[in-house]
Design a protein around this motif. Structure first.
Motif, PDB file in Angstrom:
ATOM      1  N   VAL A   1       0.824  -1.214   0.000  1.00  0.00           N
ATOM      2  CA  VAL A   1       0.000   0.000   0.000  1.00  0.00           C
ATOM      3  C   VAL A   1       0.859   1.265   0.000  1.00  0.00           C
ATOM      4  N   LEU A   2       1.967   1.285   0.723  1.00  0.00           N
ATOM      5  CA  LEU A   2       2.797   2.473   0.829  1.00  0.00           C
ATOM      6  C   LEU A   2       3.936   2.513  -0.190  1.00  0.00           C
ATOM      7  N   GLU A   3       4.048   1.507  -1.028  1.00  0.00           N
ATOM      8  CA  GLU A   3       5.123   1.427  -2.007  1.00  0.00           C
ATOM      9  C   GLU A   3       4.873   2.444  -3.117  1.00  0.00           C
ATOM     10  N   ARG A   4       5.936   3.215  -3.508  1.00  0.00           N
ATOM     11  CA  ARG A   4       5.760   4.318  -4.454  1.00  0.00           C
ATOM     12  C   ARG A   4       6.456   4.126  -5.803  1.00  0.00           C
ATOM     13  N   ASP A   5       7.278   3.114  -5.933  1.00  0.00           N
ATOM     14  CA  ASP A   5       8.008   2.903  -7.183  1.00  0.00           C
ATOM     15  C   ASP A   5       8.073   1.395  -7.432  1.00  0.00           C
ATOM     16  N   MET A   6       7.029   0.867  -8.012  1.00  0.00           N
ATOM     17  CA  MET A   6       6.849  -0.577  -8.159  1.00  0.00           C
ATOM     18  C   MET A   6       8.074  -1.288  -8.744  1.00  0.00           C
ATOM     19  N   HIS A   7       8.705  -0.699  -9.752  1.00  0.00           N
ATOM     20  CA  HIS A   7       9.827  -1.355 -10.417  1.00  0.00           C
ATOM     21  C   HIS A   7      11.185  -0.795  -9.979  1.00  0.00           C
ATOM     22  N   SER A   8      11.159   0.135  -9.049  1.00  0.00           N
ATOM     23  CA  SER A   8      12.375   0.771  -8.519  1.00  0.00           C
ATOM     24  C   SER A   8      13.169   1.501  -9.591  1.00  0.00           C
ATOM     25  N   GLY A   9      12.541   1.829 -10.683  1.00  0.00           N
ATOM     26  CA  GLY A   9      13.213   2.465 -11.809  1.00  0.00           C
ATOM     27  C   GLY A   9      13.620   3.904 -11.583  1.00  0.00           C
ATOM     28  N   GLN A  10      13.149   4.540 -10.527  1.00  0.00           N
ATOM     29  CA  GLN A  10      13.484   5.945 -10.262  1.00  0.00           C
ATOM     30  C   GLN A  10      14.421   6.120  -9.072  1.00  0.00           C
ATOM     31  N   GLN A  11      14.823   5.054  -8.444  1.00  0.00           N
ATOM     32  CA  GLN A  11      15.617   5.154  -7.223  1.00  0.00           C
ATOM     33  C   GLN A  11      17.033   5.677  -7.453  1.00  0.00           C
ATOM     34  N   TYR A  12      17.557   5.540  -8.646  1.00  0.00           N
ATOM     35  CA  TYR A  12      18.923   5.976  -8.942  1.00  0.00           C
ATOM     36  C   TYR A  12      19.083   7.490  -8.992  1.00  0.00           C
ATOM     37  N   VAL A  13      18.013   8.214  -9.258  1.00  0.00           N
ATOM     38  CA  VAL A  13      18.082   9.646  -9.553  1.00  0.00           C
ATOM     39  C   VAL A  13      18.793  10.436  -8.461  1.00  0.00           C
ATOM     40  N   ARG A  14      18.558  10.115  -7.218  1.00  0.00           N
ATOM     41  CA  ARG A  14      19.173  10.880  -6.127  1.00  0.00           C
ATOM     42  C   ARG A  14      20.697  10.769  -6.104  1.00  0.00           C
ATOM     43  N   LEU A  15      21.266   9.790  -6.800  1.00  0.00           N
ATOM     44  CA  LEU A  15      22.716   9.635  -6.810  1.00  0.00           C
ATOM     45  C   LEU A  15      23.404  10.472  -7.890  1.00  0.00           C
ATOM     46  N   LEU A  16      22.693  10.854  -8.916  1.00  0.00           N
ATOM     47  CA  LEU A  16      23.328  11.520 -10.061  1.00  0.00           C
ATOM     48  C   LEU A  16      24.060  12.801  -9.697  1.00  0.00           C
ATOM     49  N   GLY A  17      23.540  13.555  -8.778  1.00  0.00           N
ATOM     50  CA  GLY A  17      24.114  14.842  -8.431  1.00  0.00           C
ATOM     51  C   GLY A  17      25.147  14.832  -7.315  1.00  0.00           C
ATOM     52  N   ILE A  18      25.428  13.675  -6.730  1.00  0.00           N
ATOM     53  CA  ILE A  18      26.385  13.672  -5.624  1.00  0.00           C
ATOM     54  C   ILE A  18      27.802  13.958  -6.128  1.00  0.00           C
ATOM     55  N   GLN A  19      28.536  14.682  -5.338  1.00  0.00           N
ATOM     56  CA  GLN A  19      29.909  15.032  -5.687  1.00  0.00           C
ATOM     57  C   GLN A  19      30.834  13.868  -5.363  1.00  0.00           C
ATOM     58  N   VAL A  20      31.613  13.444  -6.357  1.00  0.00           N
ATOM     59  CA  VAL A  20      32.559  12.363  -6.124  1.00  0.00           C
ATOM     60  C   VAL A  20      33.979  12.904  -5.986  1.00  0.00           C
ATOM     61  N   GLU A  21      34.134  14.166  -6.285  1.00  0.00           N
ATOM     62  CA  GLU A  21      35.444  14.798  -6.131  1.00  0.00           C
ATOM     63  C   GLU A  21      35.278  16.274  -5.891  1.00  0.00           C
TER      64      GLU A  21
END
Length: 102
Positions: A82-102
Motif C-alpha cells: 500500500v505504501l510502495e511508491r516505485d513498483m519497479h524501482s526504476g526511479q531510485q537511482y536519480v538521487r545519486l546523479l548529483g552527488i559530488q565524487v570529487e
C-alpha cells in the motif's frame, strides 16, 4: 565539482525482488572506474545514508571487469504494498546523479 553523472555512462536502478532494490553504476571507462570506485561519496555508509538504510544490510559489489559497482539494498516497503511508491524501482537511482565524487 565533479558529480557522479559526469563520470558514469549509466546509473540505473531496478527491482531485485519484492524486498530489494539494485542500483548499477557503470563508469564511462576503466580510468574513471579506477579513480572513483572507492570514492567516499559512494561508499556503503554514504549510500545507506542517502536511502535511509542500515549500512550493514547493503550488499556492494565492485565488478572490475565491467567497470561497474552494483549495490543492493532492502526496500523500505515491500513491492506492491500500500505504501510502495516505485513498483519497479526504476526511479531510485536519480538521487545519486548529483552527488559530488570529487
Amino acid at each position: 565539482m565533479i558529480r557522479l553523472a559526469d563520470v558514469t555512462r549509466y546509473v540505473r536502478s531496478k527491482n531485485a525482488g519484492p524486498f530489494w532494490v539494485t542500483i548499477d553504476i557503470l563508469f564511462k571507462d576503466e580510468a574513471h572506474y579506477r579513480r572513483y570506485k572507492d570514492a567516499p561519496a559512494i561508499s556503503a555508509e554514504k549510500i545507506a545514508e542517502y536511502y535511509e538504510a542500515d549500512p550493514a544490510a547493503l550488499k556492494v559489489f565492485q565488478i572490475d571487469t565491467l567497470g561497474a559497482i552494483k549495490i543492493s539494498l532492502p526496500r523500505k516497503q515491500p513491492q506492491g504494498g500500500v505504501l510502495e511508491r516505485d513498483m519497479h524501482s526504476g526511479q531510485q537511482y536519480v538521487r545519486l546523479l548529483g552527488i559530488q565524487v570529487e
